[in-house]
Design a protein around this motif. Sequence first.
Motif, mmCIF file in Angstrom:
data_model
loop_
_atom_site.group_PDB
_atom_site.id
_atom_site.type_symbol
_atom_site.label_atom_id
_atom_site.label_comp_id
_atom_site.label_asym_id
_atom_site.label_seq_id
_atom_site.Cartn_x
_atom_site.Cartn_y
_atom_site.Cartn_z
ATOM 1 N N ILE A 159 -3.369 9.752 1.103
ATOM 2 C CA ILE A 159 -2.024 9.173 1.042
ATOM 3 C C ILE A 159 -1.865 8.348 -0.230
ATOM 4 C CG2 ILE A 159 -0.397 7.606 2.181
ATOM 5 C CD1 ILE A 159 -0.849 10.289 3.601
ATOM 6 N N TYR A 160 -2.865 7.547 -0.528
ATOM 7 C CA TYR A 160 -2.773 6.693 -1.716
ATOM 8 C C TYR A 160 -2.620 7.539 -2.984
ATOM 9 C CZ TYR A 160 -3.452 2.816 -4.879
ATOM 10 O OH TYR A 160 -3.235 1.869 -5.869
ATOM 11 N N ASN A 161 -3.420 8.572 -3.109
ATOM 12 C CA ASN A 161 -3.399 9.381 -4.324
ATOM 13 C C ASN A 161 -2.095 10.152 -4.492
ATOM 14 O OD1 ASN A 161 -5.923 8.569 -5.256
ATOM 15 N ND2 ASN A 161 -6.997 10.155 -4.073
ATOM 16 N N ILE A 162 -1.484 10.554 -3.377
ATOM 17 C CA ILE A 162 -0.180 11.230 -3.458
ATOM 18 C C ILE A 162 0.873 10.251 -3.973
ATOM 19 C CG2 ILE A 162 1.688 12.277 -2.120
ATOM 20 C CD1 ILE A 162 -0.516 13.390 -0.242
ATOM 21 N N VAL A 163 0.902 9.056 -3.406
ATOM 22 C CA VAL A 163 1.882 8.049 -3.854
ATOM 23 C C VAL A 163 1.633 7.692 -5.317
ATOM 24 C CG1 VAL A 163 2.719 5.687 -3.525
ATOM 25 C CG2 VAL A 163 2.241 7.131 -1.532
ATOM 26 N N ILE A 173 6.186 13.896 -3.564
ATOM 27 C CA ILE A 173 5.848 13.554 -2.177
ATOM 28 C C ILE A 173 6.257 14.679 -1.228
ATOM 29 C CG2 ILE A 173 6.447 11.973 -0.281
ATOM 30 C CD1 ILE A 173 6.401 9.717 -2.365
ATOM 31 N N ALA A 174 7.413 15.277 -1.498
ATOM 32 C CA ALA A 174 7.870 16.396 -0.665
ATOM 33 C C ALA A 174 6.943 17.598 -0.800
ATOM 34 C CB ALA A 174 9.293 16.774 -1.054
ATOM 35 N N ARG A 175 6.448 17.816 -2.010
ATOM 36 C CA ARG A 175 5.575 18.976 -2.248
ATOM 37 C C ARG A 175 4.294 18.901 -1.423
ATOM 38 N NH1 ARG A 175 4.873 18.830 -7.852
ATOM 39 N NH2 ARG A 175 2.737 18.044 -7.716
ATOM 40 N N ILE A 204 4.770 6.176 1.107
ATOM 41 C CA ILE A 204 4.612 7.014 2.302
ATOM 42 C C ILE A 204 4.250 6.084 3.444
ATOM 43 C CG2 ILE A 204 3.196 8.770 3.442
ATOM 44 C CD1 ILE A 204 2.823 10.128 0.728
ATOM 45 N N TYR A 205 4.980 6.219 4.566
ATOM 46 C CA TYR A 205 4.813 5.314 5.712
ATOM 47 C C TYR A 205 4.666 6.152 6.975
ATOM 48 C CZ TYR A 205 7.180 2.693 2.047
ATOM 49 O OH TYR A 205 7.546 2.163 0.831
ATOM 50 N N ASP A 239 -5.298 1.655 -9.737
ATOM 51 C CA ASP A 239 -6.437 2.304 -9.101
ATOM 52 C C ASP A 239 -6.578 1.755 -7.681
ATOM 53 O OD1 ASP A 239 -6.978 3.640 -11.462
ATOM 54 O OD2 ASP A 239 -8.416 2.126 -12.150
ATOM 55 N N LEU A 240 -7.058 2.593 -6.763
ATOM 56 C CA LEU A 240 -7.234 2.136 -5.391
ATOM 57 C C LEU A 240 -8.307 1.053 -5.349
ATOM 58 C CD1 LEU A 240 -6.682 2.237 -2.386
ATOM 59 C CD2 LEU A 240 -8.271 4.175 -2.216
#
Length: 337
Positions: free
Chosen positions: A223-227, A255-257, A302-303, A332-333
């Motif tokens: 999720i983090y990497n997509i955002v 995000i939709a992809r 993203i939630y 970075d995370l």
Amino acid sequence: MLITNPSNRRYITGFTGSAGYALITQNKAIFITDFRYIQQAKTQAPSFEIVQHSGSIVDAVKEQLINFEVHNLGFEKDDVTYSLFKKFEESFSGVKLVPLSQVIESLRIVKDEEEIKLIKKATEIADQAFSHILNVIKPGIKEVDVSLELEFKMRELGAQGASFEIIVASGFRSALPHGIASEKVIETGDFVTIDFGAIYNGYVSDITRTVVVGKASEKQKEIYNIVLEAQLNGVNKIRAGMTGKEADALTRDIIARYGYAEYFGHGTGHGIGLDVHEAPTVSHKGETVLKPGMLVTVEPGIYIPEFGGVRIEDDLLITETGNEILTKSTKDLIIID
């Protein structure tokens, strides 16, 4: 035109107090306030004639309308309440009331050099406060305590305060886009989303970062990497000449992809300045064309209910050649052990 909105009042007059109306005619600029602010108004609004009211401020406006034979009065329809409008109708006999929208806001939308300087300082304070708070967040601390420490640090660094009620949302609460800091205790394995900003000489910053306390799960990393991918695409490509809608698509389409469109339910961003939410709008409804000197946020998220959420937000200055990212904190995370 009668200016009642506090931010518009400050922009036009320079007055930073909390009470007063500005009345501008073709030939006069009048600022009406009460005894508490007369000397302050004389200092901060030297281009205005300062008028003190002792009774109702509406009656004081009426007197000025009569003095200057005003027959048509524009008012800020987005600020004036219905009850105040009815007072205008009752008091301003013989004056046609003309509702106006976004007149001063359209002037505020492009910032000058001094405004940009103040916003940059507000972002610097927020970045420094974020670096500090990373040493505070740990398992067992309450969200409200993180919020309190953030605001204290920003004030210590020169801010007037937080630019809005600080969001600290951990664990399942990070799925709340506006999860104001609560009594919840931060636990190992939690996402922690922190959305905050500083006010510096009236101008604001607005930054969001999401960290993980303890080891990040594969789902959290996904999720983090997509955002992050969506956010980076936005900040790398937003430029003058785009509409807010086109800028919004830069993050939303990514995000939709990945199949998470239903979990990104707000706009990509908004303008900042004297207010933390102002024009232009960066969303699927945003028709304003971005121009150099505009300040916008880029904050996709993203939630996922009962799981958690991620938002990453930067403040951008639109330039002639693209944009300048004002918020410098790492994206970075961050894993807090």
